[in-house]
Design an enzyme around this catalytic site. Structure first.
Site, PDB file in Angstrom:
ATOM      1  CE  LYS A 140       3.566   2.304   9.714  1.00  0.00           C
ATOM      2  NZ  LYS A 140       3.704   3.405  10.679  1.00  0.00           N
ATOM      3  CG  ASP A 199       5.152  12.229  12.116  1.00  0.00           C
ATOM      4  OD1 ASP A 199       5.216  13.408  11.712  1.00  0.00           O
ATOM      5  OD2 ASP A 199       5.968  11.362  11.824  1.00  0.00           O
ATOM      6  CG  PHE A 203       9.378   4.891  11.002  1.00  0.00           C
ATOM      7  CD1 PHE A 203      10.235   4.695  12.061  1.00  0.00           C
ATOM      8  CD2 PHE A 203       9.105   6.194  10.591  1.00  0.00           C
ATOM      9  CE1 PHE A 203      10.804   5.769  12.723  1.00  0.00           C
ATOM     10  CE2 PHE A 203       9.671   7.267  11.248  1.00  0.00           C
ATOM     11  CZ  PHE A 203      10.528   7.060  12.317  1.00  0.00           C
ATOM     12  N   GLY A 204       8.947   1.751   7.406  1.00  0.00           N
ATOM     13  CA  GLY A 204       8.620   0.402   6.977  1.00  0.00           C
ATOM     14  C   GLY A 204       7.641   0.402   5.817  1.00  0.00           C
ATOM     15  CB  VAL A 205       6.971  -2.076   3.328  1.00  0.00           C
ATOM     16  CG1 VAL A 205       6.095  -2.239   2.093  1.00  0.00           C
ATOM     17  CG2 VAL A 205       8.398  -1.743   2.948  1.00  0.00           C
ATOM     18  CB  VAL A 206       1.811   0.084   4.804  1.00  0.00           C
ATOM     19  CG1 VAL A 206       0.431  -0.279   5.314  1.00  0.00           C
ATOM     20  CG2 VAL A 206       2.504   1.027   5.772  1.00  0.00           C
ATOM     21  CG  LEU A 252      -2.044  -0.928   1.324  1.00  0.00           C
ATOM     22  CD1 LEU A 252      -2.670  -0.885   2.714  1.00  0.00           C
ATOM     23  CD2 LEU A 252      -3.077  -0.571   0.274  1.00  0.00           C
ATOM     24  NE  ARG A 272       8.203   0.361  -1.967  1.00  0.00           N
ATOM     25  CZ  ARG A 272       8.615  -0.901  -1.975  1.00  0.00           C
ATOM     26  NH1 ARG A 272       9.356  -1.349  -0.993  1.00  0.00           N
ATOM     27  NH2 ARG A 272       8.275  -1.697  -2.967  1.00  0.00           N
TER      28      ARG A 272
END
Ligand SMILES: *[C@@H]1O[C@H](CO)[C@@H](O)[C@H](O)[C@H]1NC(C)=O
Ligand SMILES: *[C@@H]1O[C@H](CO)[C@@H](O)[C@H](O)[C@H]1NC(C)=O
Ligand SMILES: *[C@@H]1O[C@H](CO)[C@@H](O)[C@H](O)[C@H]1NC(C)=O
Ligand SMILES: *[C@@H]1O[C@H](CO)[C@@H](O)[C@H](O)[C@H]1NC(C)=O
Ligand SMILES: *[C@@H]1O[C@H](CO)[C@@H](O)[C@H](O)[C@H]1NC(C)=O
Ligand SMILES: *[C@@H]1O[C@H](CO)[C@@H](O)[C@H](O)[C@H]1NC(C)=O
Ligand SMILES: *[C@@H]1O[C@H](CO)[C@@H](O)[C@H](O)[C@H]1NC(C)=O
Length: 920
Positions: free
Chosen positions: A600, A701, A583-586, A578, A580
């Site tokens: 995530k 955030d 903090f990571g890939v979703v 979905l 990137r």
């Protein structure tokens, strides 16, 4: 004017929303009691109390009282003791009357923001009267002259919204509690004319206080005022008429200070030249102290008074005699001992100065033997060029013998015996009789200043004669050793935890026949009342089949097996990605019942040094936070170095995509109505978090890539994290804010201080993006337009510029333009440079609410009562959750009393509990 009416509108809306969510109860009993006891003008039992003069009610059917304004109404009598049953009260103004008797308790009035009781004749303040006033912004009790002595209420430690505390002339006794320096929003502290004693708390250094009035205490505050040097927000400091001692510190960081009242204390020493160079300073009083050195003067018209008992060297500005100047420096290195002050005045050191002997006008002998001095030997002794005898023996002096004493050509005797001196001994001519005995560390390369007099030759006490004089004292070594041991302990602990969990995973991975569906486990209770003490524990799966253990987190949140997550994301396949982020890939996933989720996946390295425990504790809290405008965190998984978070799926993607990438994505550009609705949703989500953030701090955030859109294009805020005790939790905030430059408030950038106002600023930036269709930072723009806030605030200076600045796709009619201008003004307000000038999130909701309302005449306020219990602080809520854990549907009955269809239903395969947001 407009702002004011908007504000009252805003208040009204808040009242509406809040009332809808609370149990109804009628305020008529207390109100009639007030009527009976005080007979305020314009109050009459023939009318409903909401119509009484000065009374404001919310618009719920039960007509709860939200404000009572009875200032200067010639009231006398005693207030009813059960005032605190007016549970929706936000403002109570009773100042300038003749009310008497004991003050009632206000305990538990969680919405109370303004409490004015000054100028009355109250006789006592009950203990705990201000407990639980978590929304309190102003407490004013000044001018209650007959109050029985009472302390600054310790319960105000929990009033973290407190901006103003006024209690002049109120018979306060005791010391100034340290927590006042840590209240994150406190700007005004005025407690003059009381009987406060003790010292300024060290917590004041770094506090937000601007206006500090502590003057005219009956006995007097005491000690030094060095802590002021760190109070960089100060504007006005009134310390006159106390017993403060020591020198005036270097206040050069207090750049906004304009009024400094120090008269009538016992300050000593030379007025720092930096003081009179302060850019904002206008008024200084120094009279009746024991100040020394040159008479202070200012070339730029600062108003200074310095009469009375001071010991300046001259009566008019100008330099002191060189010997006087040197001796004052010498005294400064000893902390300006009060014993040297009384006789050390005037401009001739040979006129009756104690400890000084002269020949003619030349200082030849200084005798400081056995004076109990501590501090260091000033190199300024070297400026007393006629010095022959210098006796410093039998004190508690530390540091080295200054090298430039060897330049004293007349010197014959130097006795420094029996002190705590250290460092190498300078090489004096043979004509000098030097005595250094009784200084355990001298000549040994060890400063030894703070170590005990019986200190042994330390293990590092290298050979004398090594050129570098810096080595470590026993105390420092001990501290280092302890630090290293603690560090090793922490490392071992973390290693242990990792190995432990990895072992458990290996065990699990060996299972041949992974479960179909969600395997979840949930433990019984939170570990520790505050909810932050979570440690991994193991529990058996609730589901059948596999009996292997699952790693779960305490706090009752859901651990989901990696097998399941692999399965539902097609083994984390490319097609399922979905997005990137830093903090990571979703990944997108779909459960067997068709429920979509977002997963995530992060390498633990991406979390920096944040430990496992913190991760788990944070997840434990965040899974409990639930709101229709916050993306739900459904569960999590630790798999070796990976951490996975499972979220509610938001089919329409991010606000970024709709604002900035709509063409590539094939979306229609967002209409103004959609944009305002999204902004309102975000404001409501953030406002909710702020309402929870009484003790713990939840930080968002906030930028469009963290604002996700559902099917209906309603927005939710993703990506928020918990910061424990904001100041201490700084590192954790920084992890979160990495890469959000452009949305960061200036004071965050400068001080790292996280407050709700940092969020308000970021929200203002998002509003600007919504209005202009431009990113917070846009490198493709010329410099002066690249930074959205700077550019847009310039646009705002003249309203006529706004139409040219808005997103081209909006093409507004007149009515829409009016709405845009309102939001633009709000954006400007939210991004005000000074945090205190920014509104709170509630204000934003109140501005945006009516704008959305005009398109959507249905009962919108209903949906806002999304079952959130705003009475509870986060720790309270956690305690409730903890207590209720395991009793199945508590969340429906307690905090989510009203089942909102728009709160995402939990997937059926999840156990019955909470939900919500992120963490990474
Ligand atoms: C306050 O009470 C004292 C006696 O306790 C009385 O002398 C005084 O007049 C009262 N002041 C006011 C303003 O009511
Ligand atoms: C502050 O609030 C916490 C949690 O509600 C409570 O335990 C504590 O007693 C309060 N402190 C004071 C001084 O009232
Ligand atoms: C102030 O408080 C001290 C105790 O801290 C007490 O001894 C003194 O009498 C008080 N002074 C006045 C004027 O109340
Ligand atoms: C005082 O010091 C000056 C300069 O060192 C010297 O010329 C003068 O003779 C000294 N006076 C006395 C009385 O020692
Ligand atoms: C001795 O050192 C101090 C500080 O380094 C300096 O201010 C002073 O002028 C020196 N005096 C002489 C005579 O060298
Ligand atoms: C000497 O100074 C040290 C460090 O400043 C202090 O801990 C100690 O109490 C002092 N001793 C005396 C006798 O004043
Ligand atoms: C330090 O070491 C010297 C020589 O090794 C020894 O004579 C002296 O007694 C020691 N001092 C202490 C305080 O232990």
């Amino acid at each position: 004017m407009a702002a004011e009416s908007l504000h009252s509108l805003a208040l009204l809306l808040i009242l509406l929303l809040r009332a809808a969510g609370t149990a109804s109860s009628d305020d008529s009993a207390v109100m009639s009691e007030i009527l009976t006891k005080l007979s305020p003008p314009g109050w009459s039992s023939s009318q409903t109390y909401c119509k009484w003069k000065g009374v404001t009610c919310d618009s719920s059917s039960s007509s709860r009282v939200t404000a009572i304004h009875l200032a200067s109404s010639s009231l006398s009598g005693v207030l009813p003791s059960d005032l605190s049953s007016l549970s929706q009260l936000q403002t109570l103004s009773l100042q300038q009357n003749s009310l008497s008797g004991a003050l009632p308790s206000f305990s538990g009035l969680a919405f109370l923001q303004y409490l004015y009781l000054d100028g009355n004749n109250f006789t006592s303040v009950p203990a705990g009267a201000f407990k639980g006033l978590t929304s309190l912004q102003t407490l004013s009790l000044s001018g209650n002259l007959v109050l029985a002595p009472w302390p600054i209420p310790p319960e105000l430690i929990n009033s973290t919204s407190l901006v103003t505390f006024y209690a002049d002339n109120a018979n306060i006794v005791g010391t100034i509690p340290g927590f006042l320096g840590s209240l994150p929003n406190l700007l005004n502290l005025r407690v003059s004319y009381n009987n406060l004693t003790g010292t300024l708390p060290s917590s004041f250094g770094g506090s937000t206080i601007q206006s500090l009035w502590l003057n005219n205490q009956a006995t007097g505050l005491s000690g030094g005022i060095n802590v002021l040097a760190g109070m960089t927000d100060l504007t006005q400091v009134w310390l006159q008429k106390n017993q403060f001692t020591g020198p005036i510190p270097d206040l050069s960081k207090c750049t906004t200070l304009f009024d400094l009242q120090l008269r009538d204390n016992r300050f000593t020493g030379v007025v720092p030249t930096s003081l009179l160079a302060l850019p904002s300073l206008q008024n200084v009083s120094l009279d009746n102290n024991k100040l020394q050195g040159p008479v202070p003067s200012s070339s730029r018209g600062i108003h200074i008074t310095y009469d009375g008992t001071n010991s300046f060297c001259n009566t008019a500005p100008g330099p002191c005699d060189p010997q006087v100047a040197a001796l004052l420096e010498v005294a400064g290195a000893l902390g300006y001992p009060i014993t040297l002050v009384d006789s050390w005045n005037g401009n001739d050191a040979c006129q009756g100065w104690s400890a000084i002997s002269c020949q003619g006008t030349n200082v030849t002998t200084v005798t400081f033997s056995k004076r109990g001095f501590s501090g260091t030997i000033s190199p300024a002794f070297a400026n007393l060029i006629s010095l022959r005898t210098l006796l410093l023996n039998d004190n508690n002096l530390t540091g080295p013998i200054p090298d430039n004493l060897t330049t004293l050509t007349q010197l014959q005797v130097l006795d420094v015996s029996n002190n705590n001196l250290s460092g190498l001994i300078p090489v004096f001519p043979t004509s000098v009789k030097l005595t250094t005995t009784g200084n355990p560390f001298i000549g040994k390369l060890s400063p030894g200043g703070g170590s005990s007099p019986s200190g042994t030759n330390s293990t590092s006490g290298g050979s004398p004669g090594r050129s570098n004089g810096s080595s470590l004292s026993g105390g420092v070594i001990a501290a280092v050793v302890i630090g290293v041991l603690i560090f090793i302990g922490v490392v071992l602990f973390v290693l242990y935890k990792f190995c432990y969990i990895n072992r458990r995973h290996r065990k699990f991975n060996r299972v041949d026949n992974p479960e179909i569906g969600m395997e979840v486990a949930k433990n019984g209770a939170m570990n520790g009342v505050n909810g932050f003490g979570g440690l991994p524990s193991e529990l058996h799966s609730q589901s059948s089949g596999d009996h292997s253990d699952f790693p779960v987190f305490e706090g009752g949140n859901v651990a989901i097996s990696i097998q399941v997550l692999r399965q539902v994301t097609h083994n984390f396949s490319e097609e399922n990605i979905l997005g990137r982020g830093g903090f990571g890939v979703v990944y997108k996933g779909e459960l067997h019942d068709g429920t979509k989720i977002a997963v995530k996946r992060m390498e633990s390295g991406a979390m920096g040094t944040k430990g496992m425990n913190e991760f788990q504790a944070e997840i434990a809290v965040l899974t409990k936070v639930r709101h229709r405008h916050l993306v739900a965190l459904l569960g999590s998984c630790i798999n070796g170095d990976e951490r996975l978070l499972v979220y509610e799926y938001m089919p329409q993607g991010t606000l970024t995509q709709h604002l900035f990438e709509w063409q590539e994505k094939g979306y229609a550009p967002l209409t103004w109505k959609q944009r305002v609705t999204i902004a309102l949703d975000v404001a409501r989500g953030v406002e909710y978090l702020h309402s929870l953030a009484q003790q713990s701090f939840i930080h968002r955030d906030l930028k469009p890539s963290n604002i996700l859109l559902g099917d209906d294009m309603r927005a939710k805020v993703a990506d928020f994290g918990l910061v424990k005790n904001a100041p201490d939790g700084k590192y954790s905030v920084e992890t979160r804010l990495a890469g959000t430059f452009g949305y960061l408030a200036p004071e965050y950038a400068a001080t790292g201080r996280v407050t709700t106002k940092v969020d308000v600023y970021a929200f203002g930036v998002v509003l600007m993006e919504i209005i202009t269709g431009r990113k917070a930072l846009d490198d493709t723009m010329p410099d002066e337009r690249a930074h959205l806030v700077t550019w847009f605030r310039r646009v705002l200076i003249n309203k006529e510029n706004i139409p040219k600045a808005i997103d081209q796709t909006l093409n507004p009619d007149e009515e829409t333009l009016e709405s845009i201008i309102k939001v633009a003004e709000l954006a400007g307000h939210c991004t005000a440079r000074e945090p205190f000038q920014r509104p709170d999130m509630g204000h934003a909701v109140n501005i945006l609410g009516p704008l959305v309302e005009q398109w959507k005449p249905t009962s919108h306020q209903e949906e806002e009562s999304s079952g959130i219990n705003l009475h509870m602080s986060l720790p309270q809520a956690l305690q409730r959750w903890q207590a209720d854990e395991g009793t199945s549907s508590v969340f429906n009955t307690m905090s989510f009393s009203n089942t909102q269809s728009s709160i995402p239903p939990k997937p059926l395969t999840f156990p019955d509990s909470f939900s919500s947001t992120d963490c990474r």
